[in-house]
Design a protein around this motif. Structure first.
Motif, PDB file in Angstrom:
ATOM      1  N   HIS A 119      34.421  37.778  21.903  1.00 56.96           N
ATOM      2  CA  HIS A 119      33.922  38.711  20.798  1.00 56.96           C
ATOM      3  C   HIS A 119      33.381  37.806  19.614  1.00 56.96           C
ATOM      4  O   HIS A 119      33.700  36.707  19.561  1.00 56.96           O
ATOM      5  N   VAL A 172      31.341  40.895  23.591  1.00 56.93           N
ATOM      6  CA  VAL A 172      31.401  42.115  22.749  1.00 56.93           C
ATOM      7  C   VAL A 172      31.004  41.662  21.436  1.00 56.93           C
ATOM      8  O   VAL A 172      31.200  40.678  20.903  1.00 56.93           O
ATOM      9  N   GLY A 173      30.011  42.401  20.817  1.00 58.70           N
ATOM     10  CA  GLY A 173      29.772  41.995  19.416  1.00 58.70           C
ATOM     11  C   GLY A 173      29.029  40.750  19.338  1.00 58.70           C
ATOM     12  O   GLY A 173      29.085  40.016  18.285  1.00 58.70           O
ATOM     13  N   HIS A 231      27.591  47.999  19.535  1.00 56.91           N
ATOM     14  CA  HIS A 231      27.201  48.877  18.740  1.00 56.91           C
ATOM     15  C   HIS A 231      25.825  48.773  17.941  1.00 56.91           C
ATOM     16  O   HIS A 231      25.793  47.780  17.459  1.00 56.91           O
ATOM     17  N   ASP A 234      26.077  47.314  14.536  1.00 56.62           N
ATOM     18  CA  ASP A 234      26.557  46.036  14.356  1.00 56.62           C
ATOM     19  C   ASP A 234      25.562  45.151  13.943  1.00 56.62           C
ATOM     20  O   ASP A 234      24.632  44.684  14.703  1.00 56.62           O
ATOM     21  N   HIS A 371      31.864  45.766  13.825  1.00 52.40           N
ATOM     22  CA  HIS A 371      32.044  44.573  14.378  1.00 52.40           C
ATOM     23  C   HIS A 371      33.355  44.231  14.425  1.00 52.40           C
ATOM     24  O   HIS A 371      33.673  43.511  15.444  1.00 52.40           O
ATOM     25  N   TYR A 374      35.930  46.796  17.755  1.00 52.54           N
ATOM     26  CA  TYR A 374      35.721  46.891  19.399  1.00 52.54           C
ATOM     27  C   TYR A 374      36.947  46.545  19.850  1.00 52.54           C
ATOM     28  O   TYR A 374      37.251  47.397  20.932  1.00 52.54           O
ATOM     29  N   ASP A 377      38.523  50.210  20.116  1.00 55.16           N
ATOM     30  CA  ASP A 377      37.486  51.297  20.748  1.00 55.16           C
ATOM     31  C   ASP A 377      37.914  51.518  21.872  1.00 55.16           C
ATOM     32  O   ASP A 377      37.821  50.975  23.010  1.00 55.16           O
ATOM     33  N   VAL A 380      34.958  50.933  24.667  1.00 57.80           N
ATOM     34  CA  VAL A 380      35.048  49.873  25.350  1.00 57.80           C
ATOM     35  C   VAL A 380      36.004  49.678  26.300  1.00 57.80           C
ATOM     36  O   VAL A 380      35.869  49.017  27.101  1.00 57.80           O
TER      37      VAL A 380
END
Length: 399
Positions: A119, A172-173, A231, A234, A371, A374, A377, A380
């Motif tokens: 992340h 992720v992000g 997203h 983000d 941000h 995640y 979520d 995800v």
């Protein structure tokens, strides 16, 4: 992940998440526990303060976001700290993996596979870890012909290798896109290095470099499936596909992740699924209106276009430069770009995946929170389960 596992698959839950806590082992500044003097003593030089000593304790969520963007990433761009982070992370991953094998000795024998999720800054470091894994003899032989400097750089770092192959990498992000763009790197699969050197060299010459028109530098992550999840609101996340196949993916939208969180959007999506025939008819009518409006627009501006062409011809006759129109993407370029993406993710054929927004979600209000959300979520979590178990089911199918 447990909350949505039954929604995605009927398989028993065999996924175990093991956190890698590396941040506490990075020492910023000169102070340390062994040499730091008593802060109450008058010394000529008591060293530089640590990061924790100057950090405020208010608004932790926002301060963590600012830390990720304005502190951790600039430190990552510094070679000294980047190498320190990479080595610490590899050692911690191997340590946790050993402990896991001690408790599950049949993991490898039963066909267990390892995925890595990174992340934000963690995705940058994870890509460095995967790209610094040793190359096979055939891959190294190809790199000697195409990018000997990269091969020497990986060999000189002498970072410890991971104790296992990585099946999936989930970023992720992730700010991977902007950081690699600034550093002048693109991403390619190691599969291309298993071909002959001339084929790999032709691949390198097929696209212009983002930073240098004469040479392209690549990251070659040692992973079978690469996912970039984000997203659209983000502010830290960026796309990755243009760094893999620029001309193919520049006009391709990211793949939408299925929405399972429910709420008003879930009800509307279910209604659309029930009335799919009506939706298709409405879509066809909208397309007809759009085409009709476009044709009318073109006819109205036909004379303006003709005048523009006459002006361009006149300028060319007087030796003035004329701006060239963007050419459409040829089928060969599309096929070539699709193959590049498929090598990095054979299952999906794509790398960029975008979370869907709720009906009442405001992009500006949620920009600072998405941000950090995640981890909670459900969409995800459902995608991680779906992709991990999909690969397992594909391998179990008879060929």
């Amino acid at each position: 992940m447990k909350a949505c596992h039954h929604v995605v698959t009927d398989e028993p839950n065999g996924i175990q998440v093991l956190p890698i806590l590396w941040r506490k082992n990075i020492t910023f500044g000169m102070a340390n526990n062994e040499s730091e003097a008593d802060m109450g003593m008058h010394m000529d030089d008591d060293g530089c303060p640590t990061l924790d000593e100057i950090t405020l304790d208010g608004i932790p969520m926002y301060r963590m976001l600012v830390s990720d963007v304005f502190l951790d990433i600039p430190l990552y761009m510094t070679q000294k700290y980047r190498d320190q982070m990479t080595i610490i992370i590899i050692k911690e991953i191997n340590r946790v993996y050993k402990l896991f094998l001690d408790r599950h000795p049949d993991f490898v024998k039963n066909g267990g596979k390892v995925s890595i999720l990174g992340h934000s800054l963690g995705s940058l470091l994870a890509l460095d870890v995967l790209s610094n894994q040793p190359f096979s003899a055939k891959e190294a032989a190809t790199l000697k012909e195409t990018d000997q400097a990269l091969l020497q750089a990986v060999e000189q770092k002498k970072t410890p290798p991971l104790m296992f192959p990585v099946d999936n990498f989930f970023a992720v992000g992730s700010p991977l896109g902007i950081i690699l763009l600034l550093r002048g790197f693109k991403i390619a699969s190691r599969q291309v290095l298993n071909k002959d050197a001339s084929t790999a060299f032709d691949w390198e010459k097929s696209s212009a470099s983002l930073m240098d028109q004469h040479h392209i530098s690549y990251y070659y992550p040692a992973v079978k499936h690469f996912y970039n999840i984000f997203h659209r609101s983000d502010p830290v996340a960026y796309r990755v596909e243009p760094l893999i196949a620029r001309h193919f993916s520049a006009k391709e939208k990211p793949v939408l992740i299925p929405y399972i969180k429910g709420g008003l959007k879930g009800v509307l999506d279910a209604s659309l699924n029930v009335g799919s025939g009506i939706a298709k008819s409405a879509g066809a009518m909208f397309d007809t209106l759009r085409v009709s409006w476009t044709n009318s627009f073109i006819r109205n501006f036909k004379f303006a276009k003709a005048a523009e062409e006459d002006a361009a011809a006149a300028a060319e006759a007087h030796g003035k430069p004329v701006a060239m129109e963007m050419r459409s993407i040829s089928p060969d370029v599309k096929d070539h770009g699709a193959r590049k993406l498929a090598m990095l993710n054979p299952r999906q054929g794509r790398v960029d995946f975008c979370l869907q927004e709720g009906i009442l979600e405001n992009a500006y209000f949620s920009a600072l929170s998405v941000h950090m959300n995640y981890w909670q979520d459900l969409d995800v979590a459902a995608m991680l389960i779906r992709e991990i178990y999909t690969h397992k089911l594909d391998e179990s199918k008879p060929s």
